[in-house]
Motif scaffolding. Structure first.
Motif, PDB file in Angstrom:
ATOM      1  N   LYS A 150       0.557  -0.829  -0.446  1.00  0.00           N
ATOM      2  CA  LYS A 150      -0.151  -0.318  -0.146  1.00  0.00           C
ATOM      3  C   LYS A 150       0.831   1.357  -0.073  1.00  0.00           C
ATOM      4  CE  LYS A 150      -4.422   2.117   2.396  1.00  0.00           C
ATOM      5  NZ  LYS A 150      -5.646   2.071   2.933  1.00  0.00           N
ATOM      6  N   ALA A 151       2.007   1.379   0.534  1.00  0.00           N
ATOM      7  CA  ALA A 151       2.838   3.183   0.171  1.00  0.00           C
ATOM      8  C   ALA A 151       3.389   3.100  -0.659  1.00  0.00           C
ATOM      9  CB  ALA A 151       4.384   1.967   1.562  1.00  0.00           C
ATOM     10  N   ASP A 152       3.380   2.039  -0.980  1.00  0.00           N
ATOM     11  CA  ASP A 152       3.926   1.955  -2.947  1.00  0.00           C
ATOM     12  C   ASP A 152       3.334   2.367  -3.921  1.00  0.00           C
ATOM     13  OD1 ASP A 152       6.237   1.475  -2.256  1.00  0.00           O
ATOM     14  OD2 ASP A 152       6.016  -0.999  -3.222  1.00  0.00           O
ATOM     15  N   TRP A 153       1.371   2.063  -3.602  1.00  0.00           N
ATOM     16  CA  TRP A 153       0.361   3.348  -4.080  1.00  0.00           C
ATOM     17  C   TRP A 153       0.200   4.503  -4.566  1.00  0.00           C
ATOM     18  CZ3 TRP A 153      -4.439   0.975  -1.289  1.00  0.00           C
ATOM     19  CH2 TRP A 153      -4.275  -0.787  -1.793  1.00  0.00           C
ATOM     20  N   THR A 154       0.070   4.553  -5.521  1.00  0.00           N
ATOM     21  CA  THR A 154      -0.022   6.386  -5.984  1.00  0.00           C
ATOM     22  C   THR A 154      -0.985   6.918  -4.717  1.00  0.00           C
ATOM     23  OG1 THR A 154       0.824   6.016  -8.169  1.00  0.00           O
ATOM     24  CG2 THR A 154      -0.357   8.449  -7.636  1.00  0.00           C
TER      25      THR A 154
ATOM     26  N   SER B 104      -1.136   6.941  -2.042  1.00  0.00           N
ATOM     27  CA  SER B 104      -0.655   6.626  -0.909  1.00  0.00           C
ATOM     28  C   SER B 104       0.058   8.114  -0.548  1.00  0.00           C
ATOM     29  CB  SER B 104       0.206   5.553  -0.810  1.00  0.00           C
ATOM     30  OG  SER B 104      -0.930   4.258  -0.017  1.00  0.00           O
ATOM     31  N   LEU B 105       0.062   8.644  -1.756  1.00  0.00           N
ATOM     32  CA  LEU B 105       0.357  10.087  -1.886  1.00  0.00           C
ATOM     33  C   LEU B 105      -0.855  11.221  -0.217  1.00  0.00           C
ATOM     34  CD1 LEU B 105       1.489  12.825  -2.698  1.00  0.00           C
ATOM     35  CD2 LEU B 105       0.346  12.663  -4.586  1.00  0.00           C
ATOM     36  N   ILE B 106      -1.858  11.332  -1.230  1.00  0.00           N
ATOM     37  CA  ILE B 106      -3.140  12.004  -0.684  1.00  0.00           C
ATOM     38  C   ILE B 106      -3.722  12.103   0.578  1.00  0.00           C
ATOM     39  CG2 ILE B 106      -5.477  12.665  -1.314  1.00  0.00           C
ATOM     40  CD1 ILE B 106      -3.901  12.664  -3.264  1.00  0.00           C
ATOM     41  N   GLU B 107      -3.844  11.291   1.406  1.00  0.00           N
ATOM     42  CA  GLU B 107      -3.690  11.316   2.538  1.00  0.00           C
ATOM     43  C   GLU B 107      -2.115  12.413   3.515  1.00  0.00           C
ATOM     44  OE1 GLU B 107      -6.263  10.185   5.796  1.00  0.00           O
ATOM     45  OE2 GLU B 107      -6.802  11.237   3.571  1.00  0.00           O
ATOM     46  N   PRO B 108      -1.805  12.105   3.290  1.00  0.00           N
ATOM     47  CA  PRO B 108      -0.122  13.012   4.514  1.00  0.00           C
ATOM     48  C   PRO B 108      -0.191  13.918   3.453  1.00  0.00           C
ATOM     49  CG  PRO B 108       0.881  10.710   2.539  1.00  0.00           C
ATOM     50  CD  PRO B 108      -0.541  10.836   2.867  1.00  0.00           C
ATOM     51  N   LEU B 109      -0.326  14.364   2.218  1.00  0.00           N
ATOM     52  CA  LEU B 109      -0.728  15.703   1.395  1.00  0.00           C
ATOM     53  C   LEU B 109      -1.887  16.825   2.147  1.00  0.00           C
ATOM     54  CD1 LEU B 109       0.557  17.439  -0.573  1.00  0.00           C
ATOM     55  CD2 LEU B 109      -1.246  16.701  -2.022  1.00  0.00           C
ATOM     56  N   PHE B 110      -2.207  16.209   2.397  1.00  0.00           N
ATOM     57  CA  PHE B 110      -3.342  16.514   3.281  1.00  0.00           C
ATOM     58  C   PHE B 110      -3.245  16.853   4.569  1.00  0.00           C
ATOM     59  CE2 PHE B 110      -6.947  16.334   6.033  1.00  0.00           C
ATOM     60  CZ  PHE B 110      -7.875  17.153   6.146  1.00  0.00           C
ATOM     61  N   ASP B 111      -2.529  16.296   5.255  1.00  0.00           N
ATOM     62  CA  ASP B 111      -1.709  16.992   6.299  1.00  0.00           C
ATOM     63  C   ASP B 111      -0.406  17.318   5.804  1.00  0.00           C
ATOM     64  OD1 ASP B 111      -3.020  14.984   8.434  1.00  0.00           O
ATOM     65  OD2 ASP B 111      -1.719  13.262   7.416  1.00  0.00           O
ATOM     66  N   GLU B 112      -0.217  18.033   5.452  1.00  0.00           N
ATOM     67  CA  GLU B 112       1.219  18.783   5.434  1.00  0.00           C
ATOM     68  C   GLU B 112       0.346  20.015   4.631  1.00  0.00           C
ATOM     69  OE1 GLU B 112       4.592  21.168   4.316  1.00  0.00           O
ATOM     70  OE2 GLU B 112       3.728  19.397   6.065  1.00  0.00           O
TER      71      GLU B 112
END
Length: 357
Positions: free
Chosen positions: A233-237, A239-247
């Motif tokens: 799952k960490a390699d899925w594209t 997986s970008l969105i949630e940590p981007l929201f946090d930033e």
């Protein structure tokens, strides 16, 4: 009214260009002093902000947002007069606020704690120092290009617009571009909406180099297309969105609990599949616009056109389908030979054009 007057706006820009050029010829750095609204015309703030920001971007020059600091104090602390009786020129407090804002912008540091207080009482001086520093920080990060790296994938260039006036309820909209990967165009379009409606707009750029083809972008890189195996799952594209929201939350200083995820064309495909694979995401609303084809919620149809062998559990589907998804489609989007319209037999079974599908 120089920068915003009907008869003076263009002369202002002409003179700004001239003096910025002279400054640079002399080895100096041009800096623009964003002025403030008159007491009886608070609507001037937005127009002054727009005018000074535009000339600053055009000339790659710094803008010191004194007018925005004035606007904040005027709303928060009407007991601190910033303008004299004529409603235009500054009081001692107004001059001090302007000086603190210049200090913060030019030195890139907070004026908080400076001993000089211009004879103002300690509480007032400290408050004006805080406003100046926050205004400069907000203005610097409000419209920005930055790189997001806090995830397992490659660094992602991001463009964002953050309203100056915001709180924990200010919506955050993450926008996924189409297959042409023209993120700047999407940003320009969404920035106009964000300015008008007061929300945070965020446009990540997923390049063809780092996310080649539809497997890595539209389909979220869930599967190894050569071997048919599911990636970690960490390699899925996706997986970008949630940590981007946090930033983005960190950059805005907000406490938003959720966000809107919008995608157009290939980005629309990304969005509706993200809903399947990241059901725990803090998305308030999914908006999928003008997708060329879909992964249908049908376990009798093979992935990626349906959910058979998609790695999605059947008992998870009701919860997924209960999510707030908006599908947007143009009534005239009926060209069966439209550019980038998928023509495989499986896609054709969904319909001959985007509208039918």
């Amino acid at each position: 009214l120089g920068p915003i007057g009907v008869d003076t706006a263009e002369p202002f820009r002409k003179v700004a260009r001239k003096f910025a050029g002279i400054a640079r010829q002399r080895g100096a750095r041009p800096v623009f002093f964003m002025t403030w609204a008159y007491t009886d015309r608070p609507e001037m703030t937005a127009r002054l902000n727009q005018a000074y920001s535009a000339i600053g971007r055009e000339l790659d020059a710094e803008v010191v947002p004194v007018g925005l600091a004035f606007a904040t104090v005027t709303v928060e602390r009407p007991d601190i007069p910033l303008r004299i009786a004529d409603g235009s020129h500054p009081t001692l407090a107004g001059t001090y606020l302007a000086a603190c804002t210049f200090f913060a912008a030019l030195h890139r540091q907070s004026p908080e704690g400076l001993e000089y207080d211009a004879g103002l009482n300690e509480e007032t001086a400290a408050y004006l120092q805080r406003v100046a520093w926050k205004t400069v920080q907000d203005f610097a990060s409000r419209e920005a290009e930055w790189t997001f790296s806090d995830w397992s994938g490659p660094p992602i260039p991001v463009r964002s617009y953050i309203p100056v006036v915001r709180d924990s309820t200010t919506p955050i909209v993450i926008v996924m571009h189409g297959a042409s990967r023209d993120a700047p165009r999407y940003y320009d379009n969404w920035k106009r909406l964000a300015v008008t409606n007061g929300f945070v707009a965020v446009v990540p750029y997923l390049s063809q180099h780092d996310f080649p083809g539809s497997a890595h972008y539209n389909l979220g890189n869930v599967f190894d297309t050569d071997r048919g195996l599911q990636h970690e799952k960490a390699d899925w594209t996706f997986s970008l969105i949630e940590p981007l929201f946090d930033e983005v939350r960190r950059r805005t200083g907000g406490g938003q609990d959720n966000y809107v995820l919008y995608g157009h064309s290939a980005g629309s495909q990304f969005v509706h599949r993200f809903m399947y694979y990241v059901p725990e995401a803090r998305v308030h609303r999914f908006i999928a616009a003008n997708a060329g084809w879909y992964t249908m919620p049908d376990f009798s149809v093979e992935y990626p056109y349906g959910l058979r062998n998609a790695g999605i559990e059947k008992d998870a589907l009701p919860g997924i389908l209960a999510k707030p998804l908006i599908l947007l489609q143009g009534n005239a989007d009926i060209d069966v030979n439209a550019d980038k319209l998928r023509k495989t037999p499986e896609a054709e079974r969904q319909g001959p054009n985007r509208l039918e599908r």
